[in-house]
Design a protein around this motif. Structure first.
Motif, mmCIF file in Angstrom:
data_model
loop_
_atom_site.group_PDB
_atom_site.id
_atom_site.type_symbol
_atom_site.label_atom_id
_atom_site.label_comp_id
_atom_site.label_asym_id
_atom_site.label_seq_id
_atom_site.Cartn_x
_atom_site.Cartn_y
_atom_site.Cartn_z
ATOM 1 N N UNK A 1 9.231 -55.173 -1.786
ATOM 2 C CA UNK A 1 8.566 -54.383 -0.244
ATOM 3 C C UNK A 1 7.639 -55.991 -0.513
ATOM 4 N N UNK A 2 7.558 -55.743 1.762
ATOM 5 C CA UNK A 2 6.720 -56.802 2.124
ATOM 6 C C UNK A 2 6.677 -56.471 2.921
ATOM 7 N N UNK A 3 5.382 -56.689 3.520
ATOM 8 C CA UNK A 3 3.913 -56.284 4.318
ATOM 9 C C UNK A 3 3.283 -57.470 4.582
ATOM 10 N N UNK B 1 6.429 -51.507 -12.375
ATOM 11 C CA UNK B 1 7.133 -51.480 -12.658
ATOM 12 C C UNK B 1 7.446 -49.640 -13.169
ATOM 13 N N UNK B 2 6.981 -49.252 -12.894
ATOM 14 C CA UNK B 2 6.494 -47.563 -13.378
ATOM 15 C C UNK B 2 8.128 -46.888 -12.140
ATOM 16 N N UNK B 3 8.105 -46.724 -11.161
ATOM 17 C CA UNK B 3 8.970 -47.203 -10.052
ATOM 18 C C UNK B 3 9.738 -47.705 -9.310
ATOM 19 N N UNK B 4 10.234 -49.187 -10.096
ATOM 20 C CA UNK B 4 10.859 -50.341 -10.117
ATOM 21 C C UNK B 4 10.904 -50.652 -8.187
ATOM 22 N N UNK C 1 -1.002 -58.389 -9.111
ATOM 23 C CA UNK C 1 -1.862 -56.741 -9.585
ATOM 24 C C UNK C 1 -0.410 -56.268 -9.916
ATOM 25 N N UNK C 2 -0.943 -54.554 -10.397
ATOM 26 C CA UNK C 2 -0.653 -53.913 -11.257
ATOM 27 C C UNK C 2 -0.930 -52.807 -11.193
ATOM 28 N N UNK C 3 0.258 -51.627 -11.185
ATOM 29 C CA UNK C 3 -0.093 -50.166 -11.123
ATOM 30 C C UNK C 3 -1.174 -49.443 -11.840
#
Length: 182
Positions: free
Chosen positions: A41-43, A107-110, A174-176
């Motif tokens: 995902x890019x933004x 990683x939970x949502x790849x 960062x991480x979820x």
């Protein structure tokens, strides 16, 4: 997976292929191994004169919440091109990339998010009827923290505001929530 896209066989199994360490979908007929990889995902975090451009989402998930303009990277695009395209698609804003600002892993949502710090070329923007119901510039003290759609946007904005008071210009990782920094 219901059938092999290589040979058409319905003999698909989930197993760890020889020499591998993770389970993969494998065709028992032709031996094809199907690797599944995270979505990129890019933004952008678009800035103009001490304000941040944000979009109110028109689509699920989290329709009606604010977000930085972002979306899936398309085949054949660089990450920067994708971030510029997504910013235009969601906010009709023209930006120039300054640098990579955030690498955020979910990683939970790849998914892996790449948020770029971007300078708006002009203060011009408008809603995208397919992507956004509202687009707005927020002064730093006006950020709608409780109404931000995704933790990746919250993290990117927080790190941007923290960096305004320091000389750090690197990439913030960062991480979820719930995933320890690795």
């Amino acid at each position: 997976m219901n059938f092999c896209s290589n040979c058409g066989s319905k003999q698909i199994s989930l197993k760890i292929p020889e020499g591998d360490s993770l389970p993969r979908f494998c065709c028992e007929q032709c031996g094809e191994i199907f690797y599944q990889n995270p979505k990129i995902v890019v933004g952008c975090l678009p800035v103009f004169e001490d304000k941040i451009l944000m979009c109110k989402r028109a689509i699920e998930p989290r329709a009606g919440f604010w977000n930085l303009p972002a979306g899936y990277l398309e085949n054949g695009e660089t990450a920067e091109e994708g971030a510029i395209r997504e910013t235009y698609e969601e906010a009709h804003a023209q930006v120039e990339i300054i640098r990579l600002h955030v690498l955020y892993s979910i990683p939970q949502f790849n998914q892996v998010y790449l948020h770029f710090l971007a300078r708006m070329k002009s203060p011009d923007f408008s809603i995208s009827t397919l992507e956004s119901t509202e687009v707005r510039m927020f002064a730093y003290h006006e950020i709608p923290w409780q109404d931000i759609a995704f933790s990746s946007s919250t993290f990117a904005i927080e790190k941007f505001l923290e960096a305004k008071n320091s000389s750090y210009e690197g990439v913030h990782r960062g991480y979820f929530p719930g995933i320890p920094n690795r």
